[in-house]
Scaffold this active site. Structure first.
Site, PDB file in Angstrom:
ATOM      1  N   CYS A 165       0.810  -1.223   0.000  1.00 35.31           N
ATOM      2  CA  CYS A 165       0.000   0.000   0.000  1.00 35.31           C
ATOM      3  C   CYS A 165       0.838   1.265   0.000  1.00 35.31           C
ATOM      4  O   CYS A 165       0.297   2.370  -0.071  1.00 35.31           O
ATOM      5  CB  CYS A 165      -0.953  -0.014   1.187  1.00 35.31           C
ATOM      6  SG  CYS A 165      -1.918  -1.543   1.277  1.00 35.31           S
ATOM      7  N   HIS A 305      -2.789   8.123   5.765  1.00 39.19           N
ATOM      8  CA  HIS A 305      -3.023   6.766   5.250  1.00 39.19           C
ATOM      9  C   HIS A 305      -4.363   6.248   5.763  1.00 39.19           C
ATOM     10  O   HIS A 305      -5.165   5.727   4.994  1.00 39.19           O
ATOM     11  CB  HIS A 305      -1.879   5.854   5.695  1.00 39.19           C
ATOM     12  CG  HIS A 305      -1.933   4.480   5.127  1.00 39.19           C
ATOM     13  ND1 HIS A 305      -1.900   4.237   3.772  1.00 39.19           N
ATOM     14  CD2 HIS A 305      -2.009   3.259   5.729  1.00 39.19           C
ATOM     15  CE1 HIS A 305      -1.962   2.930   3.555  1.00 39.19           C
ATOM     16  NE2 HIS A 305      -2.033   2.320   4.714  1.00 39.19           N
ATOM     17  N   GLU A 316      -0.496   5.126  13.224  1.00 38.93           N
ATOM     18  CA  GLU A 316      -0.164   6.308  12.435  1.00 38.93           C
ATOM     19  C   GLU A 316      -0.237   7.575  13.297  1.00 38.93           C
ATOM     20  O   GLU A 316       0.613   8.465  13.182  1.00 38.93           O
ATOM     21  CB  GLU A 316      -1.103   6.431  11.228  1.00 38.93           C
ATOM     22  CG  GLU A 316      -0.751   7.590  10.323  1.00 38.93           C
ATOM     23  CD  GLU A 316      -1.586   7.639   9.058  1.00 38.93           C
ATOM     24  OE1 GLU A 316      -1.160   8.334   8.114  1.00 38.93           O
ATOM     25  OE2 GLU A 316      -2.656   7.008   9.010  1.00 38.93           O
ATOM     26  N   LYS A 337      -9.583   7.825   2.114  1.00 40.36           N
ATOM     27  CA  LYS A 337      -9.990   6.439   1.829  1.00 40.36           C
ATOM     28  C   LYS A 337     -11.441   6.198   2.258  1.00 40.36           C
ATOM     29  O   LYS A 337     -12.073   5.248   1.782  1.00 40.36           O
ATOM     30  CB  LYS A 337      -9.071   5.450   2.541  1.00 40.36           C
ATOM     31  CG  LYS A 337      -7.674   5.342   1.935  1.00 40.36           C
ATOM     32  CD  LYS A 337      -6.833   4.296   2.652  1.00 40.36           C
ATOM     33  CE  LYS A 337      -5.442   4.186   2.047  1.00 40.36           C
ATOM     34  NZ  LYS A 337      -4.605   5.357   2.337  1.00 40.36           N
ATOM     35  N   HIS A 342      -9.735   1.760  -0.323  1.00 40.48           N
ATOM     36  CA  HIS A 342      -8.283   1.574  -0.266  1.00 40.48           C
ATOM     37  C   HIS A 342      -7.816   0.979  -1.585  1.00 40.48           C
ATOM     38  O   HIS A 342      -8.043  -0.209  -1.858  1.00 40.48           O
ATOM     39  CB  HIS A 342      -7.936   0.657   0.902  1.00 40.48           C
ATOM     40  CG  HIS A 342      -6.477   0.612   1.231  1.00 40.48           C
ATOM     41  ND1 HIS A 342      -5.510   1.151   0.409  1.00 40.48           N
ATOM     42  CD2 HIS A 342      -5.807   0.097   2.296  1.00 40.48           C
ATOM     43  CE1 HIS A 342      -4.326   0.967   0.950  1.00 40.48           C
ATOM     44  NE2 HIS A 342      -4.473   0.335   2.102  1.00 40.48           N
ATOM     45  N   PHE A 403       1.793  -3.516   3.875  1.00 40.52           N
ATOM     46  CA  PHE A 403       2.186  -4.836   4.362  1.00 40.52           C
ATOM     47  C   PHE A 403       3.662  -5.069   4.046  1.00 40.52           C
ATOM     48  O   PHE A 403       4.144  -4.721   2.962  1.00 40.52           O
ATOM     49  CB  PHE A 403       1.362  -5.928   3.690  1.00 40.52           C
ATOM     50  CG  PHE A 403      -0.052  -6.046   4.203  1.00 40.52           C
ATOM     51  CD1 PHE A 403      -0.516  -5.274   5.245  1.00 40.52           C
ATOM     52  CD2 PHE A 403      -0.928  -6.975   3.637  1.00 40.52           C
ATOM     53  CE1 PHE A 403      -1.809  -5.398   5.707  1.00 40.52           C
ATOM     54  CE2 PHE A 403      -2.227  -7.111   4.095  1.00 40.52           C
ATOM     55  CZ  PHE A 403      -2.678  -6.319   5.128  1.00 40.52           C
TER      56      PHE A 403
END
Length: 415
Positions: A165, A305, A316, A337, A342, A403
């Site tokens: 991502c 994010h 975050e 998002k 996403h 990830f």
């Protein structure tokens, strides 16, 4: 000598609209691109735990020549549509382009998953002679970048970042660095993803990463809300045309924003979970500020994010506190998002597009679906489109984490 790198063209093919302008306007209206997967429910006899996603607003068949679309995976189709728009938006002409000075920096998180899995079904059901000869070129992660490069004749290089991502934020940072190094005058940068397929959905759902609000898709993605239960899988593409300021001014180009710099780090902690204290993410933020020649105090906006997962949003926030300290809760934050879902490898690109437009037009995009804010998160979350008077040089950061522990942060300045 450090060059100024500017954004001169924008393109998008998204769950909100098939264009950058349409996507931006729908975002400002507070619309959601999440919808039930009716087509997949009819095609596959599988009882999926999650039955919705943020799918592209229109079919790519409405925007691509049939012979072109047939040779491209959906991830490449979305990429090519958005790149064509951005190229046209930049006002580039053949006379202004030296193919040897035109480069592509693209990204994807997964690549041609539809091509791969459809080809496997064909092989099992109809035999090897019926597998398409172009299956491998279509499923390659570098397929979208190659499609753009061949369409536009980019001979300075065609590169693909694959870092989950964080991929397309990293691709834009790569573009910035390639322009600084003098490898090109113009870079087509961005990312695309087309992974709304039963297999990725089942996998993400199995790890408890997806929201399960099947009865209310439009309100499923809710960053920072106490009721957040996972992200909404999205698909689409976004493209930014980047140039050196010198090249852009010489041809009289419109400039949306300046790409100030970027930072890339890794957690080396867990394959899916973020490092909970935000240590690696904060170092990416600090690296971005350093390359941008900016201080933490210069940042006046964050496109976060913020995937709407219980653990991710907190990690975050912890990273923000490490870098911004007491200012953290006073910096306006947009978590887009919530509207577009996403986009995985395309997420950073569409969020960089949003941030560029926010600074160009002086309006910060809203975060929808925030009804009961998590008391552990003290951010100034923008919940309705907010007009702002930004001085030239005002700084924003757009954050992406993936990830594998990938961290990428992009710095964007008002031009």
């Amino acid at each position: 000598m450090t060059k100024k790198i500017v954004v001169t063209g924008l393109g998008a093919f998204s769950p909100l609209a098939p264009t950058a302008r349409g996507t931006w306007e729908a975002l400002l209206r507070g619309e959601s691109g999440a919808r039930p997967l009716t087509d997949q429910a009819e095609k596959y006899d599988i009882d999926l735990p999650v039955t919705f996603a943020a799918t592209v607003k229109e079919s790519p068949a409405e925007h691509l020549e049939r012979v072109v679309a047939k040779r491209l995976d959906p991830s490449s189709q979305y990429a090519l549509i958005s790149a064509r728009e951005a190229f046209a938006d930049a006002g580039l002409t053949d006379e202004e382009i030296d193919p040897d000075r035109l480069l592509v920096d693209w990204a994807t998180g997964i690549g041609g998953v539809w091509t791969l899995l459809d080809a496997w079904d064909t092989l099992r059901e109809r035999g090897p002679r019926r597998v398409m000869p172009l299956t491998v070129p279509m499923l390659m992660p570098n397929g979208p970048a190659a499609a753009i490069g061949m369409e536009l004749g980019a001979r300075a290089g065609i590169h693909t970042a694959v870092s989950a991502c964080a991929s397309s934020t990293e691709s834009i940072i790569n573009a910035y660095n390639h322009l600084q190094a003098g490898y090109a005058d113009i870079v087509i940068a961005g990312g695309s993803e087309a992974a709304v397929h039963p297999l990725p959905i089942a996998s993400f759902a199995s790890m408890q990463a997806l929201s399960r609000r099947n009865d209310d898709p439009a309100h499923a993605s809710r960053p920072y809300d106490t009721g957040r239960d996972g992200f909404v899988l999205g698909e689409g593409a976004a493209t930014l045309v980047l140039e050196t300021e010198e090249h852009a001014l010489a041809r009289g180009a419109r400039i949306y924003a300046e790409i100030a710099g970027g930072g890339v780090t890794a957690d080396a902690y867990h394959i899916t979970a973020p490092e909970p204290t935000g240590s690696g993410a904060s170092k990416a933020l600090e690296a971005c500020l350093a390359q941008s020649g900016a201080a933490a105090e210069d940042v006046v906006h964050i496109n976060a994010h913020a995937t709407s997962t219980p653990v991710g949003d907190i990690a975050e926030y912890n990273a923000f506190k490490r870098v911004f300290g007491d200012r953290t809760d006073s910096i306006p934050v947009s978590a887009t998002k919530a509207s577009v879902g996403h986009l995985l490898g395309g997420a950073g690109a569409i969020e960089a597009l949003f941030t560029s437009l926010a600074f160009h037009e002086g309006v910060l995009p809203p975060t929808i679906n925030l009804e009961d804010k998590d008391p552990e998160i003290g951010l100034d979350v923008v919940t309705e489109a907010r007009e702002v008077d930004l001085p030239s040089g005002a700084m924003a950061v757009s954050t992406s984490f993936g990830f594998g522990g990938h961290n990428a942060v992009l710095g964007i300045r008002k031009y």
